[in-house]
Design an enzyme around this catalytic site. Structure first.
Site, short mmCIF file in Angstrom:
data_model
loop_
_atom_site.label_atom_id
_atom_site.label_comp_id
_atom_site.label_asym_id
_atom_site.label_seq_id
_atom_site.Cartn_x
_atom_site.Cartn_y
_atom_site.Cartn_z
N CYS A 136 0.85 -1.20 0.00
CA CYS A 136 0.00 0.00 0.00
C CYS A 136 0.88 1.25 0.00
O CYS A 136 1.43 1.62 1.04
CB CYS A 136 -0.92 -0.01 1.22
SG CYS A 136 -1.94 1.45 1.35
N CYS A 139 -0.41 4.17 2.10
CA CYS A 139 -0.14 4.00 3.54
C CYS A 139 1.32 4.29 3.87
O CYS A 139 1.62 4.92 4.88
CB CYS A 139 -0.43 2.56 3.98
SG CYS A 139 -1.96 1.88 3.35
N ASP A 140 2.24 3.80 3.04
CA ASP A 140 3.64 3.75 3.47
C ASP A 140 4.59 4.71 2.76
O ASP A 140 5.75 4.83 3.17
CB ASP A 140 4.16 2.31 3.31
CG ASP A 140 3.43 1.35 4.25
OD1 ASP A 140 2.93 1.82 5.28
OD2 ASP A 140 3.35 0.15 3.94
#
Ligand code: NAP
Length: 311
Positions: A136, A139-140
């Site tokens: 993701c 997300c990261d």
């Protein structure tokens, strides 16, 4: 009141399911949440979450899932370890067949079984998940400021996220197994115009290279046309080769869906009266904890209204 086991059953205990469970138990519905393993879903596999509101310092995926479950249980939500293997959703009574051979019935059902990212299945992938291997980029990506990363895949997600990653990383390789992208032209053009992105064509990763202290340090690669092998140094690897819905237990002939992703309207109704869905199992563009939680809330409120009107 009725000849069913529960008014409402929720299948799946990720953020969408736990939120639906919180709302349902707090509204004192007769509800049970069925989960096939530990509650929490994909969040449990996420090392650190910086973009879920209410946690200004960020929170680990494990702690967030644990807090969500604890909060729902404060209102006596019953969470049962009971894998569902089959469902019959037609008619006013919904029947769930469980792995142990028993059945449970309900009037309203919320499906929050989630999805899972496709894996490349190479050595090091599992070992370094959460330590440099990510599924993701939304997300990261912020963890890779000034770093070098690779994206595996050539679809819209891979190419769009490669562009997104350039806001943080100094260098982004896109490693694709063919010499042409699957992504749409407009998405491709943006990536081709970005000088932080370098494409590595006709190539597959064969091993995630890493170190128990540093996490990911590189990838071993193989050119599929020439057979030549090489290594690149990296700080992170984003595997973006599509996701699969957790649909094995779903009667897809009874629910409008697109390759297993369930169609819902804005109130999370599926095509089957009394059946609602939320989270990563639904057909949508963006899959984040924050929108899963919102959908879980809406699914429960819609189920509550459905029960009021149909009992
Ligand atoms: P996708 O379109 O299925 O693309 C998957 C990519 O991964 C393909 O390039 C595929 O290569 C590659 N791949 C698959 N298995 C692989 C393996 N084992 N090793 C190496 N590479 C592998 O998946 P997606 O990008 O996640 O998109 C899913 C759907 O959402 C698509 O319909 C997409 O259009 C849509 N979407 C739309 C938008 C948008 O409209 N802005 C944004 C994101 C996603 P091949 O090309 O060789 O098969």
């Amino acid at each position: 009141m009725s000849n069913v086991d529960h008014q409402l059953i929720i299948v799946g205990g990720g953020p969408a399911g736990l939120t639906a469970g919180l709302y349902a138990s707090r509204a004192m519905l007769d509800v049970v949440l069925l989960e096939k393993g530990a509650a929490g879903g994909q969040v449990m596999l996420t090392d650190w979450i910086d973009n879920y509101p209410g946690f200004p310092e960020g929170i680990s995926g494990f702690d967030l899932a644990d807090k969500m479950e604890t909060q729902a249980k404060r209102f006596d939500l019953e969470v049962k370890l009971a894998p569902v293997i089959k469902m019959d959703l037609i008619g006013p009574v919904k029947t769930l067949h469980l792995e142990d051979g028993s059945t449970l019935t309900c009037r309203a059902l919320i499906i929050t079984t989630g999805a899972r990212p496709n894996q490349i299945n190479i050595p090091g992938e599992v070992e370094f998940t959460g330590r440099g291997v990510s599924y993701c980029a939304t997300c990261d990506a912020p963890f890779y400021r000034g770093k070098t990363v690779a994206v595996i895949g050539g679809g819209n997600t891979a190419v769009q996220e490669a562009v997104h990653l350039t806001k943080f990383a100094d260098k982004v390789y896109v490693i694709h197994r063919r010499d042409a992208l699957r992504a749409t032209k407009i998405v491709q053009d943006k990536a081709f115009a970005n000088d932080k992105i370098e494409f590595i064509w006709d190539t597959v990763p064969t091993e995630v290279v890493g170190d128990i202290f540093k996490g990911v340090t590189g990838l071993a690669l193989k050119n599929v046309t020439s057979g030549a092998t090489s290594n690149i140094d990296l700080d992170g690897v984003f595997v973006l080769i599509g996701i699969r819905p957790n649909m094995e237990m779903l009667p897809l002939d009874q629910l409008d869906n697109d390759q297993g992703f369930i169609h819902t309207n804005v109130e999370m109704h599926t095509s089957q009266p009394g059946v609602f869905a939320a989270g990563d199992i639904i057909y949508k563009n963006f899959r984040q904890v924050a929108n899963a939680v919102g959908e879980g809330c809406v699914a429960c409120l819609s189920a509550e209204r459905y029960l009021e009107n149909n009992e």
